[in-house]
Motif scaffolding. Structure first.
Motif, PDB file in Angstrom:
ATOM      1  N   ARG B  21       0.837  -1.206   0.000  1.00  0.00           N
ATOM      2  CA  ARG B  21       0.000   0.000   0.000  1.00  0.00           C
ATOM      3  C   ARG B  21       0.874   1.259   0.000  1.00  0.00           C
ATOM      4  O   ARG B  21       0.562   2.253  -0.651  1.00  0.00           O
ATOM      5  CB  ARG B  21      -0.959   0.028   1.201  1.00  0.00           C
ATOM      6  CG  ARG B  21      -2.009  -1.072   1.205  1.00  0.00           C
ATOM      7  CD  ARG B  21      -3.315  -0.682   0.505  1.00  0.00           C
ATOM      8  NE  ARG B  21      -3.156  -0.237  -0.867  1.00  0.00           N
ATOM      9  CZ  ARG B  21      -3.108  -1.058  -1.940  1.00  0.00           C
ATOM     10  NH1 ARG B  21      -3.199  -2.355  -1.810  1.00  0.00           N
ATOM     11  NH2 ARG B  21      -2.973  -0.553  -3.139  1.00  0.00           N
ATOM     12  N   PHE B  22       1.973   1.201   0.754  1.00  0.00           N
ATOM     13  CA  PHE B  22       2.898   2.331   0.788  1.00  0.00           C
ATOM     14  C   PHE B  22       3.478   2.589  -0.604  1.00  0.00           C
ATOM     15  O   PHE B  22       3.468   3.707  -1.106  1.00  0.00           O
ATOM     16  CB  PHE B  22       4.027   2.069   1.788  1.00  0.00           C
ATOM     17  CG  PHE B  22       5.170   3.038   1.679  1.00  0.00           C
ATOM     18  CD1 PHE B  22       5.103   4.277   2.307  1.00  0.00           C
ATOM     19  CD2 PHE B  22       6.306   2.737   0.934  1.00  0.00           C
ATOM     20  CE1 PHE B  22       6.145   5.189   2.202  1.00  0.00           C
ATOM     21  CE2 PHE B  22       7.355   3.647   0.816  1.00  0.00           C
ATOM     22  CZ  PHE B  22       7.271   4.865   1.452  1.00  0.00           C
ATOM     23  N   PHE B  23       4.006   1.540  -1.221  1.00  0.00           N
ATOM     24  CA  PHE B  23       4.681   1.744  -2.510  1.00  0.00           C
ATOM     25  C   PHE B  23       3.702   2.137  -3.613  1.00  0.00           C
ATOM     26  O   PHE B  23       4.032   2.938  -4.491  1.00  0.00           O
ATOM     27  CB  PHE B  23       5.488   0.493  -2.899  1.00  0.00           C
ATOM     28  CG  PHE B  23       6.758   0.348  -2.111  1.00  0.00           C
ATOM     29  CD1 PHE B  23       7.837   1.196  -2.352  1.00  0.00           C
ATOM     30  CD2 PHE B  23       6.882  -0.597  -1.094  1.00  0.00           C
ATOM     31  CE1 PHE B  23       9.021   1.081  -1.616  1.00  0.00           C
ATOM     32  CE2 PHE B  23       8.057  -0.712  -0.348  1.00  0.00           C
ATOM     33  CZ  PHE B  23       9.125   0.134  -0.603  1.00  0.00           C
ATOM     34  N   ILE B  24       2.489   1.620  -3.555  1.00  0.00           N
ATOM     35  CA  ILE B  24       1.512   1.932  -4.608  1.00  0.00           C
ATOM     36  C   ILE B  24       0.773   3.246  -4.329  1.00  0.00           C
ATOM     37  O   ILE B  24       0.715   4.127  -5.181  1.00  0.00           O
ATOM     38  CB  ILE B  24       0.501   0.769  -4.765  1.00  0.00           C
ATOM     39  CG1 ILE B  24       1.234  -0.475  -5.286  1.00  0.00           C
ATOM     40  CG2 ILE B  24      -0.653   1.163  -5.685  1.00  0.00           C
ATOM     41  CD1 ILE B  24       0.381  -1.727  -5.354  1.00  0.00           C
ATOM     42  N   ASP B  25       0.232   3.385  -3.136  1.00  0.00           N
ATOM     43  CA  ASP B  25      -0.631   4.552  -2.865  1.00  0.00           C
ATOM     44  C   ASP B  25       0.169   5.797  -2.499  1.00  0.00           C
ATOM     45  O   ASP B  25      -0.204   6.907  -2.876  1.00  0.00           O
ATOM     46  CB  ASP B  25      -1.600   4.244  -1.721  1.00  0.00           C
ATOM     47  CG  ASP B  25      -2.568   3.116  -2.077  1.00  0.00           C
ATOM     48  OD1 ASP B  25      -2.711   2.821  -3.279  1.00  0.00           O
ATOM     49  OD2 ASP B  25      -3.146   2.524  -1.148  1.00  0.00           O
TER      50      ASP B  25
END
Lengths: 283, 283, 283, 283
Positions: B21-25
């Motif tokens: 979620r960190f890397f994508i969002d």
């Protein structure tokens, strides 16, 4: 000095759903209300609940613009000044996001709401910002427009409109275009330290009450350049820019939203007009 | 000159879903594959299918780093040089996103893949860019990281590692820290015109094979400043920055992703090392 | 891979003194030598003593361009390849700021110096930078151009020139324009990770050996925008921009220096070509 | 609303000549007058003749700050309000660059000039700008500071000073620090749409009338970052930054000028306070 700032603009769209997707997904605005055929939208730094009212209609164009007064007394002074003139249209109960408003029209027929009572935006949990001095979380989506900056209309008789805003609403002219013939062809008016809160250009077609564009501010010129990339990627038609206007030195970019209205994103750098006796620049 | 560039980095995370979620969002990366316990991710300007392999593990840390060779012949030359040494670990079949790789380890034990055959990224319809010379649509989401820039490891014996990369892989030292005692305490190595593709700092604890951080490039310093706001809004812990390193003059910001790995976003401005005979700067 | 980078460009000017004032006062360059009718100039991040040779002449235009080789051996390999062809013009003793050079010409007649021995710039006291990894103090004067980025020529037969640079000098084509008729109309060539070190556009007039412009890199797009203001304030004619080229995505601005040569300032953001097997983009 | 904006600040320096070189060569200001032991300086976007008065003295510190009134009537109203109080010091003939001023002091003893009559800057030929709506040519020298932004003082009793500025001068509090004990420890006051025109922090030493810093605005955060480089190159001591304050979200950098006064350069992005009923943020 009775008017505090441009509060919001209502624009009409024949493609409400597509326009909404543009303002939310591409510009990065937040929906903050729905009522009837209208959707209310806001940028992350707007302190009021909305700065844009998007209303379904057969044709694109301006619904109205609204100026917030500095105080109830300031509002009453302007209503008193307008009372009994051909420009006064009378009080309304207000709107989903603000209190009672006095409706008037300028000589060109643009509708103008004057109001004081408003709703300060209260972000729901996921939109709460990290810093107390910010209205809403930075969205990190699309162009991330910051706040309503100004709008731009067309008017058949610039001089008559300039005098209306100066005399009845107490706004200041900061820059203007005067043709060699002496005819006024453009005006930039403010009630803040921003160099303009709205501008009118002469409508050569003689049509009244038209909208040229509505404009949101970004945080930097770099973000205006990023916005150009984002519009390109999203198939949004770029009309012109990013460029710098010689007038007011605004760094700008014009696009068309799907409903057919021109939308501008800008950054003015650190430029403000602080002089209380600023002499209008004549171009 | 046999190595072309840093291809990808594998990092381990005890919280795969949250890291993802960190890397994508938040960083704005795109998922481009899944296999076993690993998810493959890419930035919008990475030309290969992935630049980050995120693998579930009990502890955070480095899985491996991978260098792409300039040609099959260049790869074979490096394999020949390594063959029979203590550093060679042997050929693998490759990975979801690239072909056969020769696995080796540096004196500190970091695992390194050398490969040539790769998959050029082919964006699905919604991710196709407007311009032909761009790998993927600009996401307009989160920090919009552009491309893998470098990674930073720790090593117990900097000199031994420097010599390994110079002698066996043909990389160039561009900057280093040498203590008054003559002990080397930091090294910045490149195989491109970028000022470094990875760096090692001395591990004072004597632990081997550690990761310090993995770094993505942004388009401008302004975007690094915006990234700081975005991390703050998303509750991501900022360790330090945005600042400018005196070494290599990188403008940077360190945060921790939810899995416990340090992640950096940077912009180097227009700085490149073009001199073929650049003399390493000693700090 | 024998050529390391574009080393310098010589341009001719019928107004040496005025051109000099432009490059020093407006662009922010530093004079680093004088010999005969030529003045040697450099940008603050150029590591060699000069990147621009400005030579008095009756007409503006290109004197020559120079490519630095990666090593003496690399230089010799290119000389061997050229030897005996119609393109070879022979060795020269070099110049005030670099050692012996092999002079050749491309099919369009542009003169090209190939050299390895050079002078690393040694700044006098007042121009010494605060940081060890920088060639010269940041000038804080005018546009503060950072380093020579590329130059752009015109050529009658693009294909013949492309093949010359690929085959004799080992450069790589990164982007090109090919007309529907199959005729090549533009080429962008590199020997670095920069997307181009020079470019040629088709000369529709059939004239040979012409210069289109010489280009310096700035640190950011914001500085390109500032440069536009600085040119305007100094009465320098802006031809076009700041805009973003779709080709190579360069953010650029064209002006004319007083001697009549077109000069460009650019910023490419973080864009680099890292793929050793980059497939030329065809526009 | 009687005060229009911060007009100028007088600072004292024991090293007039060195301070002058700092403000002119490093900050990029222009000298616009000399009288007695004082030199008058301006930034390129200041509309009045000066915004900084630099006066030779034994110790660094604040001479006075000056607020320009919106009109002669507005000035008279403030004089009437102050008349007969302990804060009133009486009329002066004014100064080289502005007309008669009413001098007063706040509870902490800082001297404050209130004035209306001023000199609009008239640039000599070489400093005339290309655009009519700009006060002076962009200097392209040093940090290119744009306009006086604010100043920051220390005060022993913040509450008493806040009430003075609110009650006697009609300024607005936009943000404040209140300790758990209820003691006010910082205040940010404005008379414009800028988030503050000056600020006071609590002086823990109990000393009265002290200056913390004087601040000039730059056009963008990128220019604040460039300013850091320029200070470093010029041997100017950077105290802290560039950083972003959580309070007011100002992006800032503190340095010391040679006379010993702290100087700040900032950029606030597009942040303005437009609400006429802004509720002070309490930190």
């Amino acid at each position: 000095m009775d008017m505090a700032h441009l509060g919001h603009v209502e624009i009409l769209t024949p493609k409400l759903e597509e326009s909404l997707r543009f303002f939310i997904d591409v510009l990065g605005m937040t929906q903050s209300g729905v009522e009837g055929d209208s959707v209310y939208l806001r940028a992350w730094d707007d302190y009021e609940r909305h700065s844009l009212k998007l209303t379904a209609a057969k044709q694109p164009g301006l619904g109205h613009m609204a100026l917030r007064a500095r105080s109830p007394q300031a509002l009453q002074r302007r209503v008193d000044a307008l009372g009994g003139t051909e420009f006064a249209l009378g009080w309304t109960d207000g709107d989903l996001c603000h209190g009672p408003a006095f409706l008037c029209r300028d000589p060109d027929g643009h509708h103008i709401e004057l109001y004081y009572e408003t709703q300060w935006y209260e972000p729901p949990g996921p939109l709460r910002p990290a810093l107390k001095n910010q209205a809403q979380r930075f969205p990190a989506r699309g162009c991330n427009v910051r706040r309503l900056d100004h709008w731009n209309g067309l008017a058949v008789d610039i001089k008559a409109n300039r005098e209306f805003f100066e005399n009845y609403l107490g706004l200041r002219l900061t820059e203007q275009i005067v043709l060699d013939s002496g005819i006024e062809a453009g005006m930039w008016m403010t009630c803040t330290n921003k160099t303009y809160d709205f501008a009118y250009a002469r409508d050569a077609t003689g049509t009244k009450g038209r909208l040229h564009h509505v404009t949101y501010a970004l945080n930097s010129r770099e973000e205006v350049l990023l916005a150009a990339d984002i519009f390109l990627e999203n198939g949004i038609k770029i009309e012109t820019g990013p460029h710098k206007h010689a007038i007011q030195q605004t760094f700008f970019l014009y696009v068309y939203e799907p409903g057919g209205n021109r939308v501008e994103v800008v950054n003015a750098g650190a430029r403000l007009i602080l002089a209380p006796d600023w002499k209008p620049i004549r171009g």
